[in-house]
Scaffold this motif. Sequence first.
Motif, PDB file in Angstrom:
ATOM      1  N   ARG A  13      -3.702 -27.985 -17.900  1.00  0.00           N
ATOM      2  CA  ARG A  13      -3.898 -28.672 -19.180  1.00  0.00           C
ATOM      3  C   ARG A  13      -5.041 -29.688 -19.069  1.00  0.00           C
ATOM      4  N   ARG A  14      -5.087 -30.387 -17.942  1.00  0.00           N
ATOM      5  CA  ARG A  14      -6.158 -31.343 -17.690  1.00  0.00           C
ATOM      6  C   ARG A  14      -7.511 -30.627 -17.683  1.00  0.00           C
ATOM      7  N   GLN A  15      -7.558 -29.462 -17.083  1.00  0.00           N
ATOM      8  CA  GLN A  15      -8.788 -28.669 -17.015  1.00  0.00           C
ATOM      9  C   GLN A  15      -9.278 -28.313 -18.422  1.00  0.00           C
ATOM     10  N   ILE A  16      -8.363 -27.939 -19.283  1.00  0.00           N
ATOM     11  CA  ILE A  16      -8.715 -27.580 -20.664  1.00  0.00           C
ATOM     12  C   ILE A  16      -9.235 -28.798 -21.412  1.00  0.00           C
ATOM     13  N   GLN A  35     -14.573 -20.466 -28.057  1.00  0.00           N
ATOM     14  CA  GLN A  35     -15.298 -19.786 -26.987  1.00  0.00           C
ATOM     15  C   GLN A  35     -16.064 -20.783 -26.118  1.00  0.00           C
ATOM     16  N   ASP A  36     -16.600 -21.814 -26.755  1.00  0.00           N
ATOM     17  CA  ASP A  36     -17.286 -22.864 -25.993  1.00  0.00           C
ATOM     18  C   ASP A  36     -16.315 -23.555 -25.046  1.00  0.00           C
ATOM     19  N   VAL A  37     -15.114 -23.852 -25.557  1.00  0.00           N
ATOM     20  CA  VAL A  37     -14.102 -24.521 -24.734  1.00  0.00           C
ATOM     21  C   VAL A  37     -13.675 -23.627 -23.579  1.00  0.00           C
ATOM     22  N   LEU A  38     -13.445 -22.350 -23.870  1.00  0.00           N
ATOM     23  CA  LEU A  38     -13.051 -21.409 -22.813  1.00  0.00           C
ATOM     24  C   LEU A  38     -14.105 -21.350 -21.714  1.00  0.00           C
ATOM     25  N   GLY A  42     -13.667 -22.721 -18.004  1.00  0.00           N
ATOM     26  CA  GLY A  42     -13.603 -21.644 -17.025  1.00  0.00           C
ATOM     27  C   GLY A  42     -12.281 -20.909 -17.034  1.00  0.00           C
ATOM     28  N   LEU A  43     -11.681 -20.756 -18.237  1.00  0.00           N
ATOM     29  CA  LEU A  43     -10.371 -20.126 -18.359  1.00  0.00           C
ATOM     30  C   LEU A  43     -10.412 -19.015 -19.402  1.00  0.00           C
ATOM     31  N   SER A  44      -9.423 -18.136 -19.339  1.00  0.00           N
ATOM     32  CA  SER A  44      -9.309 -17.062 -20.311  1.00  0.00           C
ATOM     33  C   SER A  44      -8.667 -17.578 -21.591  1.00  0.00           C
TER      34      SER A  44
END
Length: 215
Positions: A13-16, A35-38, A42-44
């Motif tokens: 969650r912190r990574q997101i 898509q920018d956030v993904l 670096g997550l799916s």
Amino acid sequence: MARVSQEHLDARRRQILDGARRCFTSNGFHATSMQDVLREAGLSAGAVYRYFRSKEEIVAAVAAETLESVRVSYAAIAAADPPPTPDELIGAVLSRLRVLLGDTDGDDQRALPQLLMQVWGETLRNPEVARVLADGYHGLLGQWIALVEAYQSRGWVDPGADAEHVARTLIATVQGYFVQQALFGGMDPAGFREGLRALVAMNVPEEERRPAREH
């Protein structure tokens, strides 16, 4: 199937949120896509949607976290005895905020103010962010009122002054710093502290004071 630990869930969650905040700071809330956030995190899509159902939820979470960082930073510093003067308090809060929000890379002093301005602007269209901001503001106002009352008890501030009025004025000063820095830059926290210190140290003789006029 192995059970995922809470530490892993918290880290993901912190990574997101860290990735989203970097996107929002660079491009704004509305120009940033999922898509920018993904890509930045670096997550799916499946990994992100496990925690947040939409970009709006991520925006609200980033706003809530930013405001909570303001509250925590203030509380940690204002509790000192004797209480810090406004210039000491605000300078220390700004420094602590940058660390809490990971805004410590390079010399850019505008990233945090620009993020805060986006949070404020988002309250005009996002009811959830508006609620979070209102709750955060009223909590912070209460903390500032308590600090002004501590100043009054020590004789640092006129005991006859309305503590809430003084508190709101101090908050407005900080908000003004963030707005000026976000829009124009050119004023680092040290310069702001110096200017505020000069103002609160003013000693105008009574005979030279002019009564305030209502317009």
